[in-house]
Design an enzyme around this catalytic site. Structure first.
Site, PDB file in Angstrom:
ATOM      1  N   TYR A 181      76.369  60.405  44.672  1.00 65.32           N
ATOM      2  CA  TYR A 181      75.455  61.114  45.573  1.00 65.32           C
ATOM      3  C   TYR A 181      74.088  61.384  44.926  1.00 65.32           C
ATOM      4  O   TYR A 181      73.045  61.009  45.476  1.00 65.32           O
ATOM      5  CB  TYR A 181      76.116  62.415  46.057  1.00 65.32           C
ATOM      6  CG  TYR A 181      75.268  63.248  46.978  1.00 65.32           C
ATOM      7  CD1 TYR A 181      75.102  62.883  48.312  1.00 65.32           C
ATOM      8  CD2 TYR A 181      74.642  64.411  46.529  1.00 65.32           C
ATOM      9  CE1 TYR A 181      74.321  63.644  49.176  1.00 65.32           C
ATOM     10  CE2 TYR A 181      73.866  65.178  47.373  1.00 65.32           C
ATOM     11  CZ  TYR A 181      73.705  64.796  48.701  1.00 65.32           C
ATOM     12  OH  TYR A 181      72.939  65.563  49.547  1.00 65.32           O
ATOM     13  N   LYS A 225      70.335  59.779  45.968  1.00 62.92           N
ATOM     14  CA  LYS A 225      69.181  60.592  46.377  1.00 62.92           C
ATOM     15  C   LYS A 225      67.988  60.393  45.428  1.00 62.92           C
ATOM     16  O   LYS A 225      66.834  60.510  45.847  1.00 62.92           O
ATOM     17  CB  LYS A 225      69.585  62.067  46.468  1.00 62.92           C
ATOM     18  CG  LYS A 225      70.594  62.354  47.588  1.00 62.92           C
ATOM     19  CD  LYS A 225      70.011  62.079  48.977  1.00 62.92           C
ATOM     20  CE  LYS A 225      70.956  62.506  50.096  1.00 62.92           C
ATOM     21  NZ  LYS A 225      70.372  62.313  51.433  1.00 62.92           N
TER      22      LYS A 225
HETATM   23  P1  NAP Z   1      76.584  66.945  57.720  1.00 66.18           P
HETATM   24  O1  NAP Z   1      76.736  68.207  58.477  1.00 66.18           O
HETATM   25  O2  NAP Z   1      77.795  66.267  57.155  1.00 66.18           O
HETATM   26  O3  NAP Z   1      75.755  65.923  58.624  1.00 66.18           O
HETATM   27  C1  NAP Z   1      75.572  64.604  58.218  1.00 66.18           C
HETATM   28  C2  NAP Z   1      75.136  63.827  59.436  1.00 66.18           C
HETATM   29  O4  NAP Z   1      74.922  62.460  59.021  1.00 66.18           O
HETATM   30  C3  NAP Z   1      76.209  63.787  60.539  1.00 66.18           C
HETATM   31  O5  NAP Z   1      75.586  63.840  61.789  1.00 66.18           O
HETATM   32  C4  NAP Z   1      76.853  62.426  60.320  1.00 66.18           C
HETATM   33  O6  NAP Z   1      77.451  61.893  61.482  1.00 66.18           O
HETATM   34  C5  NAP Z   1      75.617  61.645  59.943  1.00 66.18           C
HETATM   35  N1  NAP Z   1      75.912  60.327  59.400  1.00 66.18           N
HETATM   36  C6  NAP Z   1      76.670  59.979  58.335  1.00 66.18           C
HETATM   37  N2  NAP Z   1      76.718  58.646  58.208  1.00 66.18           N
HETATM   38  C7  NAP Z   1      75.960  58.136  59.221  1.00 66.18           C
HETATM   39  C8  NAP Z   1      75.620  56.838  59.646  1.00 66.18           C
HETATM   40  N3  NAP Z   1      76.089  55.741  59.017  1.00 66.18           N
HETATM   41  N4  NAP Z   1      74.800  56.687  60.710  1.00 66.18           N
HETATM   42  C9  NAP Z   1      74.318  57.769  61.376  1.00 66.18           C
HETATM   43  N5  NAP Z   1      74.640  59.027  61.051  1.00 66.18           N
HETATM   44  C10 NAP Z   1      75.448  59.203  59.976  1.00 66.18           C
HETATM   45  O7  NAP Z   1      75.625  67.133  56.452  1.00 66.18           O
HETATM   46  P2  NAP Z   1      74.230  67.905  56.241  1.00 66.18           P
HETATM   47  O8  NAP Z   1      74.452  68.843  55.108  1.00 66.18           O
HETATM   48  O9  NAP Z   1      73.691  68.407  57.501  1.00 66.18           O
HETATM   49  O10 NAP Z   1      73.351  66.708  55.654  1.00 66.18           O
HETATM   50  C11 NAP Z   1      72.150  66.271  56.228  1.00 66.18           C
HETATM   51  C12 NAP Z   1      71.299  65.680  55.117  1.00 66.18           C
HETATM   52  O11 NAP Z   1      70.911  66.722  54.208  1.00 66.18           O
HETATM   53  C13 NAP Z   1      72.010  64.619  54.274  1.00 66.18           C
HETATM   54  O12 NAP Z   1      71.132  63.554  53.991  1.00 66.18           O
HETATM   55  C14 NAP Z   1      72.343  65.375  52.996  1.00 66.18           C
HETATM   56  O13 NAP Z   1      72.482  64.537  51.871  1.00 66.18           O
HETATM   57  C15 NAP Z   1      71.144  66.297  52.884  1.00 66.18           C
HETATM   58  N6  NAP Z   1      71.364  67.476  52.022  1.00 66.18           N
HETATM   59  C16 NAP Z   1      72.301  68.392  52.354  1.00 66.18           C
HETATM   60  C17 NAP Z   1      72.502  69.478  51.512  1.00 66.18           C
HETATM   61  C18 NAP Z   1      73.515  70.536  51.811  1.00 66.18           C
HETATM   62  O14 NAP Z   1      73.737  71.410  50.959  1.00 66.18           O
HETATM   63  N7  NAP Z   1      74.163  70.524  52.969  1.00 66.18           N
HETATM   64  C19 NAP Z   1      71.713  69.621  50.353  1.00 66.18           C
HETATM   65  C20 NAP Z   1      70.764  68.658  50.052  1.00 66.18           C
HETATM   66  C21 NAP Z   1      70.586  67.591  50.898  1.00 66.18           C
HETATM   67  P3  NAP Z   1      79.026  62.121  61.842  1.00 66.18           P
HETATM   68  O15 NAP Z   1      79.123  63.468  62.491  1.00 66.18           O
HETATM   69  O16 NAP Z   1      79.310  60.978  62.762  1.00 66.18           O
HETATM   70  O17 NAP Z   1      79.775  62.033  60.541  1.00 66.18           O
END
Ligand code: NAP
Length: 233
Positions: free
Chosen positions: A158, A162
């Site tokens: 991961y 990033k």
């Molecule tokens: P999340 O709730 O798991 O949401 C991830 C989203 O990405 C879901 O809608 C998922 O769809 C979608 N996704 C995954 N693979 C995909 C694909 N092949 N095509 C289209 N959509 C896809 O996670 P989140 O925390 O909101 O993450 C959003 C972003 O923020 C990510 O890039 C993550 O790395 C980044 N981020 C998050 C955090 C944190 O602490 N949460 C911190 C730093 C960065 P499904 O529902 O179909 O699985």
């Protein structure tokens, strides 16, 4: 009127970003790889739903064609992402990471981001004020992670993906000086990505995404930001 596409917006930070940008007056395309989950989420917010699996060429091209036919795009938020974890939500460290796990993670976080950029750049190029926000992570920072003890965050796939997103951001920003293209770190946010172990709410996490989505033509580009300011690469 600003038209915005958010990938992976059926839940988590993408969904909350959609909610806040709709409130700010954007026309929002809520991307979801599952059409039905996307339709339900978009209906909840009053957004437009668009099927978009960022690992699938045909899906991404069809989405780009549909949005182009509807009038184009001003803001692209590359939000869709995965963090592969093991049993009991354990982060997978160097002893267990495999080439396949690296490939799966990069397939979405890096290659998917580039696939979407490649398909939507022609639309963005026609916008008066094009903006791209790439979802990075604090774990992308080599400077920061080098200072974190291994037991605090042992993951490989991961953070490496990033860090690649950060490089993609810098190189696209230099190539397209008329666009504002930045990477953001939302902070450790309670979502399905981390088994809901995050300590921030999605409202807090989405703040920097929303701010960088609304950056004007004189705003920064090629940068890496969290809510407090610039991060070290
Ligand atoms: P999340 O709730 O798991 O949401 C991830 C989203 O990405 C879901 O809608 C998922 O769809 C979608 N996704 C995954 N693979 C995909 C694909 N092949 N095509 C289209 N959509 C896809 O996670 P989140 O925390 O909101 O993450 C959003 C972003 O923020 C990510 O890039 C993550 O790395 C980044 N981020 C998050 C955090 C944190 O602490 N949460 C911190 C730093 C960065 P499904 O529902 O179909 O699985």
């Amino acid at each position: 009127m600003t038209t915005t596409l958010i990938t992976g917006a059926n839940k988590g930070l993408g969904f909350e970003t959609a909610r806040q940008l709709l409130e700010a007056g954007h026309t929002v395309y809520l991307g979801s790889r599952d059409a039905e989950r996307g339709r339900l989420a978009a209906a909840q917010l009053g957004a437009r739903s668009i099927q978009l699996d960022i690992t699938d060429d045909a899906s991404v091209l069809a989405a780009a064609k549909a949005i182009e036919a509807d009038g184009g795009l001003d803001v692209l938020i590359n939000n869709a992402g995965v963090e592969e974890r093991g049993a009991a939500n354990a982060v997978i460290g160097p002893a267990d990471v495999t080439a396949d796990l690296m490939r799966e993670t990069f397939e979405t976080n890096v290659f998917g981001t580039v696939r979407v950029l490649h398909a939507f750049l022609p639309l963005l190029a026609r916008s008066a004020a094009p903006v791209v926000v790439n979802l990075s992570s604090g774990l992308a920072s080599l400077t920061r992670v080098a200072g974190i003890p291994a037991h605090v965050y042992p993951g490989v796939a991961y953070p490496a993906s990033k860090t690649a997103v950060n490089m993609v951001t810098v190189q696209y920003a230099k190539a397209f000086p008329n666009m504002r293209i930045n990477a953001v770190e939302p902070g450790f946010t309670k979502t399905d990505l981390n088994g809901n172990t995050g300590i921030q709410t999605v409202e807090q996490g989405a703040e920097i995404i929303v701010r960088m989505a609304q950056v004007g033509p004189d705003g920064p580009t090629g940068g890496y930001f969290d809510a407090e300011g610039t991060l070290p690469w």
